[in-house]
Design a protein around this motif. Structure first.
Motif, mmCIF file in Angstrom:
data_model
loop_
_atom_site.group_PDB
_atom_site.id
_atom_site.type_symbol
_atom_site.label_atom_id
_atom_site.label_comp_id
_atom_site.label_asym_id
_atom_site.label_seq_id
_atom_site.Cartn_x
_atom_site.Cartn_y
_atom_site.Cartn_z
ATOM 1 N N UNK A 135 0.820 -1.218 0.000
ATOM 2 C CA UNK A 135 0.000 0.000 0.000
ATOM 3 C C UNK A 135 0.853 1.268 0.000
ATOM 4 N N UNK A 136 0.418 2.251 -0.778
ATOM 5 C CA UNK A 136 1.083 3.558 -0.767
ATOM 6 C C UNK A 136 0.773 4.285 0.537
ATOM 7 N N UNK A 137 1.661 5.185 0.965
ATOM 8 C CA UNK A 137 1.358 5.987 2.157
ATOM 9 C C UNK A 137 0.215 6.972 1.873
ATOM 10 N N UNK A 138 -0.320 7.596 2.916
ATOM 11 C CA UNK A 138 -1.371 8.612 2.751
ATOM 12 C C UNK A 138 -0.877 9.665 1.763
ATOM 13 N N UNK A 139 -1.752 10.083 0.860
ATOM 14 C CA UNK A 139 -1.350 11.056 -0.156
ATOM 15 C C UNK A 139 -0.747 10.392 -1.382
ATOM 16 N N UNK A 140 -0.464 9.083 -1.315
ATOM 17 C CA UNK A 140 -0.056 8.225 -2.435
ATOM 18 C C UNK A 140 1.359 8.450 -2.944
ATOM 19 N N UNK A 141 2.100 9.427 -2.390
ATOM 20 C CA UNK A 141 3.424 9.718 -2.929
ATOM 21 C C UNK A 141 4.457 8.758 -2.345
ATOM 22 N N UNK A 142 5.260 8.147 -3.212
ATOM 23 C CA UNK A 142 6.286 7.219 -2.746
ATOM 24 C C UNK A 142 7.533 7.988 -2.336
ATOM 25 N N UNK A 143 8.214 7.462 -1.309
ATOM 26 C CA UNK A 143 9.493 8.047 -0.904
ATOM 27 C C UNK A 143 10.594 7.019 -1.132
#
Ligand SMILES: *Cc1c(COP(=O)(O)O)cnc(C)c1O
Length: 362
Positions: A135-143
């Motif tokens: 799952x992507x983090x909240x806000x969907x932006x990958x780090x």
């Protein structure tokens, strides 16, 4: 007549659903991220004349190596790509399938960050590759850190990174791609289907290809290029990767008609892409105007917008269809996705949504 359940289907396909974006013909079709502006007249004339010249020779198989097309695609891509490092197939979906046939398969795992392109798990199951969604983090932006940790924990054989991501529209930083590559000995695919909508100077993983033989960058003519009906997707990678794909492709997989149409269209690149800026403007307009209608749009670098805060997605979908407008209900609770179309199509969509809201349907 029999039913699917009665057939001796492969066990791993039992109970699976096929890719199912509805194909309804309505006045405003904003559900599968096509370029709704159509093909400019000059390009139409050249493509048609080029096809006519090929038809008398269709008794022969096409160029199996599609050399002219690969040369045209390398010239279009730039960034130091060469024809030897280009591959193409019938849509980037087929390119992705060939990648999984060559590098995935039984006992191997594909990792991606969800929500993402709904075809990835379908292509995985068709090639008996295990699907590992993270799952992507909240806000969907990958780090870079998050991607590094997820890949090291799962040790997949393949990683697919969608840039910008479908269905969320989220852009991807190149440092995330670098981190993914460093975290695995497997293959890393950056799916840049919507790359042109990021703008001409936007970062592209093409710049990371030198010295990274396990990095693959896929593109398509289906979206910005307004050529979805032709089915032409392509890939840039180390020439050794292209050799791997030759092991699994069907002989003569790209028809002479496809090759000819694509080469002709690439002669008209500037015209074919002329509407990209207009589409970007409509995308930004959707993001700007949806909050006043009570929805939360996600930041998008593509030609579509995902928006959250929909109370009843099925109802909104059906009410829009009743008004001649189709958008995408992709099964993510309380969210929907709409393609940025022409100014008139975008207006029709926003007006219809506003009218539904006044009647308490949202
Ligand atoms: C539309 C899309 C594709 C392209 O599919 P084609 O087979 O080239 O038409 C690939 N990846 C993503 C994420 C897409 O949304």
């Amino acid at each position: 007549m029999t039913t699917l359940a009665e057939l001796p289907l492969r066990e791993s396909l039992r109970g699976q659903e096929p890719y199912g974006a509805p194909q309804k013909h309505l006045p405003v079709e904003l559900n599968v991220n096509e370029n709704t502006h159509g093909i400019p007249a000059d390009a139409v004339a050249d493509i048609a004349a080029s096809l006519a010249a090929v038809v008398p020779h269709l008794n022969r198989y096409p160029d199996r190596e599609f050399t002219e097309l690969r040369t045209s695609l390398a010239a279009y891509l730039g960034h130091g790509t060469t024809p030897e490092g280009i591959w193409a197939a019938n849509g980037s979906n087929e390119v992705l399938q060939q990648i999984l046939q060559a590098f995935g398969g039984p006992g191997r795992t594909l990792l991606s960050f969800t929500p993402t392109y709904s075809m990835y798990p379908i292509l995985a199951s068709g090639t008996q590759t295990a699907w590992h969604p993270v799952p992507r983090p909240a806000g969907f932006r990958l780090t870079a850190d998050g991607v590094d940790a997820a890949i090291r924990a799962a040790a997949p054989d393949l990683v697919f990174l969608c840039s910008p991501n479908n269905p969320t529209g989220t852009p991807l930083d190149l440092e995330v791609v670098e981190a993914a590559y460093a975290a695995t000995d497997g293959v890393v695919v950056v799916d840049e289907a919507y790359s042109e909508f990021q703008g001409a100077d936007a970062p592209t993983a093409l710049d990371l290809l030198p010295g990274r033989p396990r990095l693959l960058v896929s593109r398509t003519m289906s979206k910005a290029f307004a050529f979805a009906g032709v089915r032409l997707g392509y890939l840039a990678a180390d020439p050794a990767v292209i050799d791997a794909l030759r092991l699994v492709r069907l002989p003569y997989h790209l028809s002479a008609l496809t090759q000819t149409a694509a080469v002709a269209a690439l002669r008209h690149t500037d015209e074919m892409l002329a509407n990209v800026d207009r589409i970007r403007a409509q995308r930004d307009r959707i993001v700007r105007e949806l909050p006043a209608l009570g929805f939360s749009p996600c930041e998008s670098a593509a030609n579509f917008v995902m928006f959250q805060g929909v109370e009843d997605t099925r109802r909104v979908f059906e009410e829009l269809v009743a008004r001649g407008i189709i958008i995408r209900d992709n099964g993510i609770p309380h969210s929907m996705r709409v393609t940025a179309g022409t100014e008139a199509e975008t207006t029709a969509f926003l007006n219809a949504l506003g009218e539904l809201g006044e009647r308490g349907i949202r």
